[in-house]
Design a protein around this motif. Sequence first.
Motif, PDB file in Angstrom:
ATOM      1  N   LEU A 408       0.790  -1.052   0.045  1.00 59.03           N
ATOM      2  CA  LEU A 408       0.079  -0.065   0.153  1.00 59.03           C
ATOM      3  C   LEU A 408       0.950   1.192  -0.003  1.00 59.03           C
ATOM      4  CD1 LEU A 408      -2.699  -1.010   2.423  1.00 59.03           C
ATOM      5  CD2 LEU A 408      -3.024  -0.844  -0.132  1.00 59.03           C
ATOM      6  N   CYS A 409       1.988   1.214   0.612  1.00 58.95           N
ATOM      7  CA  CYS A 409       2.908   2.454   0.736  1.00 58.95           C
ATOM      8  C   CYS A 409       3.471   2.921  -0.874  1.00 58.95           C
ATOM      9  CB  CYS A 409       3.886   2.201   1.650  1.00 58.95           C
ATOM     10  SG  CYS A 409       3.555   2.304   3.412  1.00 58.95           S
ATOM     11  N   ARG A 410       3.652   1.362  -1.511  1.00 54.91           N
ATOM     12  CA  ARG A 410       4.299   1.657  -2.864  1.00 54.91           C
ATOM     13  C   ARG A 410       2.944   2.216  -3.652  1.00 54.91           C
ATOM     14  NH1 ARG A 410       8.442   2.517  -5.122  1.00 54.91           N
ATOM     15  NH2 ARG A 410       8.369   0.654  -6.820  1.00 54.91           N
ATOM     16  N   VAL A 411       1.796   1.756  -3.395  1.00 52.48           N
ATOM     17  CA  VAL A 411       0.567   2.299  -4.356  1.00 52.48           C
ATOM     18  C   VAL A 411       0.168   3.799  -4.079  1.00 52.48           C
ATOM     19  CG1 VAL A 411      -1.804   1.805  -4.943  1.00 52.48           C
ATOM     20  CG2 VAL A 411      -0.182  -0.168  -4.626  1.00 52.48           C
ATOM     21  N   TYR A 412       0.223   4.074  -2.634  1.00 55.36           N
ATOM     22  CA  TYR A 412      -0.595   5.194  -2.177  1.00 55.36           C
ATOM     23  C   TYR A 412       0.452   6.667  -2.025  1.00 55.36           C
ATOM     24  CZ  TYR A 412      -5.308   3.598  -2.268  1.00 55.36           C
ATOM     25  OH  TYR A 412      -6.319   3.017  -2.764  1.00 55.36           O
ATOM     26  N   ILE A 420      10.298   4.079   2.959  1.00 54.49           N
ATOM     27  CA  ILE A 420       9.381   3.159   3.207  1.00 54.49           C
ATOM     28  C   ILE A 420      10.104   2.113   4.225  1.00 54.49           C
ATOM     29  CG2 ILE A 420       7.830   1.158   2.811  1.00 54.49           C
ATOM     30  CD1 ILE A 420       7.544   2.711  -0.060  1.00 54.49           C
ATOM     31  N   ALA A 421      11.234   1.707   3.813  1.00 53.14           N
ATOM     32  CA  ALA A 421      12.363   0.998   4.631  1.00 53.14           C
ATOM     33  C   ALA A 421      12.260   1.602   5.944  1.00 53.14           C
ATOM     34  CB  ALA A 421      13.416   0.398   3.923  1.00 53.14           C
ATOM     35  N   ASP A 422      12.843   2.898   5.897  1.00 49.52           N
ATOM     36  CA  ASP A 422      13.046   3.630   7.234  1.00 49.52           C
ATOM     37  C   ASP A 422      11.811   3.625   7.883  1.00 49.52           C
ATOM     38  OD1 ASP A 422      14.951   5.193   8.791  1.00 49.52           O
ATOM     39  OD2 ASP A 422      13.538   6.882   8.321  1.00 49.52           O
ATOM     40  N   VAL A 423      10.585   3.930   7.478  1.00 50.01           N
ATOM     41  CA  VAL A 423       9.277   4.036   8.400  1.00 50.01           C
ATOM     42  C   VAL A 423       9.062   2.464   8.961  1.00 50.01           C
ATOM     43  CG1 VAL A 423       6.900   4.429   8.138  1.00 50.01           C
ATOM     44  CG2 VAL A 423       8.471   5.919   6.997  1.00 50.01           C
ATOM     45  N   LEU A 424       9.311   1.593   8.312  1.00 42.86           N
ATOM     46  CA  LEU A 424       8.994   0.222   8.446  1.00 42.86           C
ATOM     47  C   LEU A 424      10.005  -0.434   9.506  1.00 42.86           C
ATOM     48  CD1 LEU A 424       7.046  -1.022   5.852  1.00 42.86           C
ATOM     49  CD2 LEU A 424       6.272  -0.832   7.943  1.00 42.86           C
ATOM     50  N   LYS A 425      11.262   0.363   9.739  1.00 36.24           N
ATOM     51  CA  LYS A 425      12.423   0.055  10.633  1.00 36.24           C
ATOM     52  C   LYS A 425      13.032  -1.209   9.650  1.00 36.24           C
ATOM     53  CE  LYS A 425      10.501   1.900  14.622  1.00 36.24           C
ATOM     54  NZ  LYS A 425      10.913   3.197  14.144  1.00 36.24           N
ATOM     55  N   ASN A 428      17.261  -2.949   4.672  1.00 32.81           N
ATOM     56  CA  ASN A 428      17.348  -3.269   3.249  1.00 32.81           C
ATOM     57  C   ASN A 428      16.350  -2.904   2.623  1.00 32.81           C
ATOM     58  OD1 ASN A 428      18.124  -3.957   0.835  1.00 32.81           O
ATOM     59  ND2 ASN A 428      19.127  -5.974   1.614  1.00 32.81           N
ATOM     60  N   HIS A 429      16.149  -1.863   1.731  1.00 34.26           N
ATOM     61  CA  HIS A 429      15.077  -1.446   0.961  1.00 34.26           C
ATOM     62  C   HIS A 429      14.513  -2.577  -0.182  1.00 34.26           C
ATOM     63  CE1 HIS A 429      18.146  -0.264  -2.043  1.00 34.26           C
ATOM     64  NE2 HIS A 429      17.246  -0.527  -2.716  1.00 34.26           N
ATOM     65  N   ALA A 430      15.353  -3.331  -0.479  1.00 32.90           N
ATOM     66  CA  ALA A 430      15.166  -4.676  -1.344  1.00 32.90           C
ATOM     67  C   ALA A 430      14.018  -5.318  -0.477  1.00 32.90           C
ATOM     68  CB  ALA A 430      16.147  -5.658  -1.389  1.00 32.90           C
ATOM     69  N   SER A 433      10.552  -4.043  -2.269  1.00 31.07           N
ATOM     70  CA  SER A 433      10.202  -4.440  -3.200  1.00 31.07           C
ATOM     71  C   SER A 433       9.710  -5.933  -3.051  1.00 31.07           C
ATOM     72  CB  SER A 433      11.418  -4.509  -4.391  1.00 31.07           C
ATOM     73  OG  SER A 433      11.871  -3.235  -4.517  1.00 31.07           O
ATOM     74  N   TYR A 434      10.363  -6.709  -2.442  1.00 29.32           N
ATOM     75  CA  TYR A 434      10.060  -8.029  -2.185  1.00 29.32           C
ATOM     76  C   TYR A 434       8.497  -8.184  -1.769  1.00 29.32           C
ATOM     77  CZ  TYR A 434       9.488 -13.092  -0.508  1.00 29.32           C
ATOM     78  OH  TYR A 434       9.028 -14.266  -0.184  1.00 29.32           O
ATOM     79  N   GLY A 435       8.343  -7.481  -0.534  1.00 26.45           N
ATOM     80  CA  GLY A 435       6.931  -7.377  -0.023  1.00 26.45           C
ATOM     81  C   GLY A 435       5.987  -6.982  -0.999  1.00 26.45           C
TER      82      GLY A 435
END
Length: 463
Positions: A408-412, A420-425, A428-430, A433-435
């Motif tokens: 949803l973060c990627r879509v909205y 996004i990786a930082d917010v979700l702690k 690795n930002h990869a 992408s996997y999620g």
Amino acid sequence: MLDVLNEKWPDILDFFKNEFGISDISFKTWILPLKLKSIENDNVVLIFPGESGNTGLQYIKKKYLAFLKIAISETLNQDVELQIILPEDSKETENHANDISSISMEQLSLEQRIQESNLDKKYTFDTFVVGSNNDIAQVTSLAVAESPGEIYNPLFIYGGVGLGKTHLIQSIGNFILSNNPSAKVLYTTSESFTNEVVDLLGNKKHKTPQEDIIEFRQKYRNVDVLLIDDIQFISNKERTQEEIFNIYNDLFLKHKQIVFTSDKKPKDMEGIEERLISRFAQGLTVDIQNPDYETRMAILKDKAAVLGYTLDENVLQYIANHFTSNVRELEGSLTRVISFSKIERREISIDFAKDVLKDLVSPNQEEKITCENIIDIVADHYQISVSDICSSKKSREFTIPRQVCMYLCRVYTDYSLEAIADVLKKDNHATISYGYNKIKKDMETDDSIKNTIEILKKKLNPK
């Protein structure tokens, strides 16, 4: 000098493609086929050997000649003039008047074929903005257009309203007609098809000759490519379904290409005979999801460029963040802003855009959606804590909600993968992408995930 140009040609192509952001499909279709003929007194001549002939030549001149001239001049470090010709023109056997006449006739011929096929020439692969939400649908559609009847038959494209299904299905038809003048392509909507069947039944009651029914069936069976849009509307229409079933069988046995679009995948369609459902799913089924932020921004920039505008990034971001689930609404909102600016003779600013779109933007969406908003809503939906989502806990109870957040973060949002990786702690930002890709793929086969995403989207963007 020609040897130098030949040596530099790969560099020229790289400069052209990267500097002007040319898509792969456009590059492969129009630029790679070009052949060097000569360079004399700073005049460069290229040959376009494409099968589309004069029509393709005029298109490439209009859209790419100026950019190619810049690329050649910059790479060679000298100003050049550029001419693109057809192979037969290089023999200099025809005068200019005949060239103009042949161009006009061929353009007219293509226009006529497009009209006879019920297609709209504005729908092409070149004008279709590709993103993570529609890349598979675009690639498979292009493959079908390049090799009709040979792979992915039938092709079944499904997705929500306004996401580009009609654009893709008509792009297939236009591509085939442009590259194969003898192809018989027919586009129709299920509503138009149904109306034809109703008219036939009405005529039959009035004892109209049987030739009408024969003519109707020949119309749809004597084609190389049949494109039917919004097939879901044949639901509970028994006679229409019977005609489509028989036409399908006849075309399929002849290895003719069939393409359908729908708002649902075959197994979710109601009121349609099982024998038809099985045929819809016989080939390849692909979906189009809601566009993510990057795709929405690309669509807006492309649309603005077509309209001759370069808008402030903040204006585009505002529109991209408030019209997230429908490409038509997204483009329509931009057109509205530009139209109002012309009428009122006002500069397009973020405040102006907000004022023009205030009746279209949901009150609940006036505040920009953030990753933090999404995490809160997902945590509440799954009855877990925000800290659980942002933790490193590996059980399915927490990994699924966490991946839903990534999707949803990627879509909205316009957050980068790193943000996004930082917010979700996450380190690795990869992982993000996997999620995202996992949830997107699961939605194709897991109805519970798909339904959950739809519920969460409504919570995020109620309308």
